[in-house]
Design an enzyme around this catalytic site. Structure first.
Site, PDB file in Angstrom:
ATOM      1  N   TYR A 158      60.596 -91.262  63.073  1.00 20.79           N
ATOM      2  CA  TYR A 158      61.975 -92.129  62.827  1.00 20.79           C
ATOM      3  C   TYR A 158      62.087 -93.219  63.807  1.00 20.79           C
ATOM      4  O   TYR A 158      62.003 -93.217  64.886  1.00 20.79           O
ATOM      5  CB  TYR A 158      63.053 -91.262  62.405  1.00 20.79           C
ATOM      6  CG  TYR A 158      63.671 -90.307  63.537  1.00 20.79           C
ATOM      7  CD1 TYR A 158      64.402 -90.674  64.293  1.00 20.79           C
ATOM      8  CD2 TYR A 158      63.164 -89.038  63.618  1.00 20.79           C
ATOM      9  CE1 TYR A 158      65.052 -90.033  65.456  1.00 20.79           C
ATOM     10  CE2 TYR A 158      63.693 -88.123  64.624  1.00 20.79           C
ATOM     11  CZ  TYR A 158      64.503 -88.781  65.505  1.00 20.79           C
ATOM     12  OH  TYR A 158      65.075 -87.607  66.501  1.00 20.79           O
ATOM     13  N   HIS A 171      58.597 -84.877  65.811  1.00 20.20           N
ATOM     14  CA  HIS A 171      59.159 -83.688  66.620  1.00 20.20           C
ATOM     15  C   HIS A 171      59.885 -82.544  66.124  1.00 20.20           C
ATOM     16  O   HIS A 171      60.587 -82.988  64.919  1.00 20.20           O
ATOM     17  CB  HIS A 171      59.745 -84.189  67.986  1.00 20.20           C
ATOM     18  CG  HIS A 171      60.960 -84.959  67.747  1.00 20.20           C
ATOM     19  ND1 HIS A 171      60.896 -86.172  67.123  1.00 20.20           N
ATOM     20  CD2 HIS A 171      62.273 -84.631  67.507  1.00 20.20           C
ATOM     21  CE1 HIS A 171      62.471 -86.637  67.194  1.00 20.20           C
ATOM     22  NE2 HIS A 171      62.932 -85.470  67.275  1.00 20.20           N
ATOM     23  N   HIS A 173      62.988 -80.212  67.139  1.00 14.62           N
ATOM     24  CA  HIS A 173      63.889 -79.627  68.298  1.00 14.62           C
ATOM     25  C   HIS A 173      64.068 -78.269  68.267  1.00 14.62           C
ATOM     26  O   HIS A 173      63.848 -77.270  67.131  1.00 14.62           O
ATOM     27  CB  HIS A 173      65.280 -80.031  67.698  1.00 14.62           C
ATOM     28  CG  HIS A 173      65.309 -81.678  67.792  1.00 14.62           C
ATOM     29  ND1 HIS A 173      65.841 -82.282  68.885  1.00 14.62           N
ATOM     30  CD2 HIS A 173      65.315 -82.560  66.906  1.00 14.62           C
ATOM     31  CE1 HIS A 173      65.867 -83.619  68.658  1.00 14.62           C
ATOM     32  NE2 HIS A 173      65.616 -83.741  67.565  1.00 14.62           N
TER      33      HIS A 173
HETATM   34 FE   LIG Z   1      65.219 -85.821  66.838  1.00 16.93          FE
END
Ligand SMILES: [Fe+3]
Lengths: 250, 195
Positions: A158, A171, A173
């Site tokens: 993004y 990714h 988190h």
């Molecule tokens: Fe993020």
């Protein structure tokens, strides 16, 4: 003047060279990492005070149990009435401490963008579609081998506003608890071979190449579930003294 | 020795994932002896930080009740983020066990509020700070200046008056303690590393 990727890439290269020249090994990012602009006013300039008190409260930590998770929490593809869009994946691994011991019965939390790269967060307004069948939040407790496992979809890359044409590599988190509060970790897991790695000041804030590699999961065909999901393996090692660390006189 | 997994920032979008109802109510507002610790998180320009996440860990009050009857001030209890098995949502704490763990996101004004009971065997609450822009979390402590053990604390005694003051709550009234966090700048909070 617009800050370009070339400007940021130059700064990343300079930080990398400075690290190589330092001759030290640093596993964690420096809190003041200029290419990540948001860090400028949000890191202390005074040195941290080292605490070596064996009686410190931080050598104990929060405890989580069966009341804090439901079984469905670990499957992000089943939290709505329909199936989310995207490439279904299984992400699994073990949580260990610095001595290589399993961290058992501890809380692992994850959150992520959907397959289009959009978070189910009001402040993420970039023009990628939300998915009514995907929130992107999961949690589980590690098993007696320190193992965790999530079923989800592969998040999309993004854009963000660190500089012009800034893109975060895909990714997930992660938030982890150890046996002591000193071992607390919040981090991000990346996917192998992402072409955005070298452009991303957040990943590159880990200036040690080997340490950076430890943030990247491995594709593991044995973890892939036939006709269902592609498998990724990612082991996590928590830093910081553990409760038994002092007792063992290390 | 295994090499550690590096930390990365919590980023701006943790708000729908990490905070949970009653996260800041380690004790119920109506519990006897409850105190309120509150304050604001500031950046190096003195501006409030609206996207920080604070976690609190503390030993239990001297006579904390537990559903399993066990006592021991530093043994945390599960149930901070109890889940509803029917809806999959959050149930809130059970109001009996003292879990010792709190988690609060700052509001748009950078402010947070924690309700808890004074810890039994230490004069401080352990604080862990996460925020967008912070690549690796920061530890600090919120000391309660009216705690019986406050005067004898080894960490506080080793600090200069200014560094020490940054770790001490300001007592606004008997049960209201103010603890502001400055990530950077003149009033910078003293942050800790555990070795
Ligand atoms: Fe993020």
């Amino acid at each position: 003047m617009t800050l370009t990727q070339a400007d940021i890439s130059r700064e990343i290269a300079a930080e990398s060279e400075a690290y190589a020249r330092s001759g030290t090994v640093r596993h964690h990012p420096s809190r003041g990492y200029a290419p990540y602009r948001s860090s400028a006013l949000r890191h202390p300039r005074q040195p941290l005070i080292a605490v070596r008190d064996p009686d410190a409260v931080e050598l104990s930590g929060p405890v989580f149990g069966v009341t804090d998770v439901t079984e469905l929490d670990a499957d992000l593809t089943r939290q709505h009435t329909g199936e989310p869009l995207g490439e279904r994946i299984t992400v699994t691994g073990r949580v260990l401490d610095r001595q290589g011991r399993a961290v058992t019965g501890q809380l692992v939390e994850i959150w992520q963008a959907n397959a289009s790269g959009r978070y189910a967060h009001q402040r993420d307004q970039h023009p990628a579609p939300l998915d009514p069948h995907f929130t992107g939040v999961g949690r589980c407790l590690t098993d007696d081998q320190g193992g965790y496992s999530f079923t989800t979809v592969k998040p999309g890359a993004y854009p963000w506003r660190n500089h012009a044409n800034a893109w975060r590599p895909a990714h997930i988190h992660f938030s982890l608890f150890g046996a002591a509060f000193t071992q607390r970790l919040v981090t991000q897991m990346y996917f192998p071979g992402d072409p955005l790695f070298r452009y991303d000041p957040i990943l590159q804030s880990v200036t040690d190449e080997a340490a950076r590699a430890r943030l990247v999961a491995a594709y593991d065909h044995d973890v892939s579930v036939p006709e269902r999901s592609l498998g990724y393996r990612w082991d996590i090692v928590l830093d910081g003294p553990s409760p038994t660390w002092i007792e063992e006189g290390r | 020795m295994s090499l550690p997994t590096p930390a990365q920032t919590v980023g701006p979008f943790f708000g729908y994932a990490l905070p949970f109802p009653d996260g800041g109510n380690v004790a119920a507002a109506t519990a006897p002896g409850v105190i309120t610790v509150h304050g604001r998180v500031h950046d190096g320009a003195g501006r409030p930080v609206p996207d920080a996440l604070l976690e609190f860990w503390q030993s239990g009050p001297e006579h904390s009740r537990r559903t399993d009857g066990e006592r021991g001030a530093r043994a945390g209890r599960p149930g901070s983020m109890r889940r509803d098995q029917v809806t999959g949502g959050f149930l809130g704490r059970d109001g009996v066990d003292f879990t010792g763990f709190g988690r609060v996101a700052t509001d748009p004004d950078g402010h947070y509020t924690l309700r808890t009971l004074p810890p039994g065997d230490a004069p401080y609450l352990s604080v862990c700070v996460f925020a967008r822009g912070l690549l690796h979390h920061l530890f600090t402590r919120a000391y309660l200046t009216d705690h019986p053990l406050h005067g004898a604390d080894p960490l506080l005694s080793a600090l200069t008056p200014q560094r020490r003051a940054s770790l001490e709550c300001v007592r606004e009234d008997e049960k209201l303690h103010r603890f502001d966090i400055h990530l950077q700048g003149e009033k910078e909070t003293t942050f800790l590393v555990f070795e």
